[in-house]
Design an enzyme around this catalytic site. Structure first.
Site, PDB file in Angstrom:
ATOM      1  N   LYS A  49       1.436  -1.067  -0.603  1.00  0.00           N
ATOM      2  CA  LYS A  49      -0.206  -0.289  -0.027  1.00  0.00           C
ATOM      3  C   LYS A  49       0.835   1.241   0.078  1.00  0.00           C
ATOM      4  O   LYS A  49       0.999   2.263  -1.021  1.00  0.00           O
ATOM      5  CB  LYS A  49      -1.308  -0.160   1.294  1.00  0.00           C
ATOM      6  CG  LYS A  49      -1.917  -0.974   0.859  1.00  0.00           C
ATOM      7  CD  LYS A  49      -2.772  -1.635   2.470  1.00  0.00           C
ATOM      8  CE  LYS A  49      -3.960  -2.337   2.524  1.00  0.00           C
ATOM      9  NZ  LYS A  49      -4.351  -2.696   3.687  1.00  0.00           N
ATOM     10  N   GLN A  93      -5.190  -1.595   9.753  1.00  0.00           N
ATOM     11  CA  GLN A  93      -4.833  -2.987   8.864  1.00  0.00           C
ATOM     12  C   GLN A  93      -5.181  -3.912   9.543  1.00  0.00           C
ATOM     13  O   GLN A  93      -4.901  -4.311  11.555  1.00  0.00           O
ATOM     14  CB  GLN A  93      -3.206  -3.311   8.852  1.00  0.00           C
ATOM     15  CG  GLN A  93      -2.981  -4.297   7.708  1.00  0.00           C
ATOM     16  CD  GLN A  93      -3.380  -4.151   6.509  1.00  0.00           C
ATOM     17  OE1 GLN A  93      -3.705  -3.437   5.819  1.00  0.00           O
ATOM     18  NE2 GLN A  93      -4.122  -5.466   5.798  1.00  0.00           N
ATOM     19  N   ASP A 116     -11.086   2.324   3.867  1.00  0.00           N
ATOM     20  CA  ASP A 116     -10.962   0.675   3.986  1.00  0.00           C
ATOM     21  C   ASP A 116     -12.917   0.508   4.158  1.00  0.00           C
ATOM     22  O   ASP A 116     -14.180   0.016   3.351  1.00  0.00           O
ATOM     23  CB  ASP A 116     -10.922   0.088   5.311  1.00  0.00           C
ATOM     24  CG  ASP A 116      -9.388  -0.582   5.582  1.00  0.00           C
ATOM     25  OD1 ASP A 116      -9.762  -0.937   4.024  1.00  0.00           O
ATOM     26  OD2 ASP A 116      -8.614  -0.535   6.264  1.00  0.00           O
TER      27      ASP A 116
HETATM   28  N1  GUN Z   1      -7.056  -7.120   6.186  1.00  0.00           N
HETATM   29  C1  GUN Z   1      -7.381  -7.855   5.370  1.00  0.00           C
HETATM   30  N2  GUN Z   1      -7.536  -7.581   4.214  1.00  0.00           N
HETATM   31  C2  GUN Z   1      -7.373  -6.203   4.691  1.00  0.00           C
HETATM   32  C3  GUN Z   1      -7.679  -4.955   4.386  1.00  0.00           C
HETATM   33  O1  GUN Z   1      -8.801  -5.312   2.768  1.00  0.00           O
HETATM   34  N3  GUN Z   1      -8.293  -3.774   4.844  1.00  0.00           N
HETATM   35  C4  GUN Z   1      -7.619  -4.034   5.503  1.00  0.00           C
HETATM   36  N4  GUN Z   1      -7.791  -2.635   6.889  1.00  0.00           N
HETATM   37  N5  GUN Z   1      -7.124  -5.033   6.770  1.00  0.00           N
HETATM   38  C5  GUN Z   1      -7.020  -5.607   5.788  1.00  0.00           C
END
Ligand code: GUN
Length: 281
Positions: A49, A93, A116
């Site tokens: 990211k 996350q 998100d």
């Molecule tokens: N953990 C697995 N996929 C995601 C996601 O799309 N966003 C976040 N914040 N954590 C994750």
């Protein structure tokens, strides 16, 4: 011949478009990422990211917390980020360490910065079929990839395997909004093959390494593989046994190079949207 839907290539197109918008308009979007050092896979996802953000000109702020962080400490960090007018998007996350109630943390993210799409406001708006601020990133990426192959999904039978809050449930709602006929299957579903063999599109988000072979599909199946697992050899693979289905079904994504890069590209899209929302464009 099985057509491969290339998520890496499509994500690069999306990132190039975002970069152009940021460069031309001299924008300064900023994404804050809260990472607790609990999970090796999370560190890799977060690195991906941050790399993508750099590429397009989105500033990132990484808040790394230790495994024994308390909910109060995370909430305090979040409060600062919610109030910081320079920060446009915030993600936590997942997973968080098991002693933390994730829902309490997610609920505290300002819904206008919730890139998100996990906060109650955004989840509720999507469930109600009403436009909210943000839709979760993996569902957005999957919908984009489906449209690369099938531009009219109205009425089609789409089976989703997996009922998570991150993928299965929001994806079902997004596809319903497009008038698809959606079935969510999961670990307790009876006769899974009955569903998959009769579907136009099957989305595998079960987290089961190479589990779905050609016996789950027909020669007209279009498959999207959301799974990401690491084999003993260290190689990354998906939920679908690619060697088994390749040459048999109509179209598929691959792992790596399918949904993963699209999730990241969708996050960048949402962060730019957050910038526009907060700067009232
Ligand atoms: N953990 C697995 N996929 C995601 C996601 O799309 N966003 C976040 N914040 N954590 C994750």
């Amino acid at each position: 011949m099985t057509k491969i839907i290339d998520g890496k290539k499509r994500s690069e197109e999306i990132l190039a478009d975002i970069k152009e918008k940021i460069d031309i308009n001299k924008l300064k979007p900023c994404l804050a990422i809260i990472l607790s050092a609990v999970d090796e896979a999370s560190k890799i996802y977060v690195n991906n990211k941050i790399t993508a953000a750099k590429k397009v000109g989105i500033e990132t702020r990484l808040i790394s917390l230790s495994n024994n962080v308390t909910a109060e400490e995370i909430l305090k960090e979040l409060d600062k980020l919610n109030k910081d007018s320079f920060v446009n998007g915030i993600i936590i996350q997942l997973p968080l360490p098991s002693h933390i109630d994730s829902s309490k943390i997610i609920d505290a993210v300002d819904s206008k910065k919730d890139v998100d799409g996990f906060s109650p406001y955004n989840v509720g708006r999507l469930a109600a079929g009403i436009e909210g601020f943000f839709v979760p990133c993996t569902p957005l990426g999957v919908l984009d990839l489906i449209k690369q192959e099938d531009t009219n999904i109205s009425g089609k039978n789409i089976v989703i395997i997996g009922r998570s809050n991150i993928v299965g449930k929001p994806l079902a709602q997004l596809l319903l909004k497009q008038d698809a006929t959606v079935t969510i299957c999961h670990s307790k579903t009876h006769n899974l093959k009955f569903h998959t063999l009769n579907a136009d599109i099957v989305i595998c988000a079960a987290g089961k390494e190479k589990y779905f072979d050609k016996s789950y599909f027909n020669d007209n199946s279009f498959v999207i593989d959301v799974g990401i697992s690491r084999e003993e050899s260290g190689a990354i693979c998906g939920d679908v046994d690619f060697d088994s289905i390749n040459g048999f079904i109509k179209a598929t994504t691959k792992v790596p190079g399918g949904v993963g890069p699209m999730t990241v590209a969708s996050l960048m899209k949402n962060t730019l949207k957050a910038y526009f929302i907060q700067n009232e464009y």
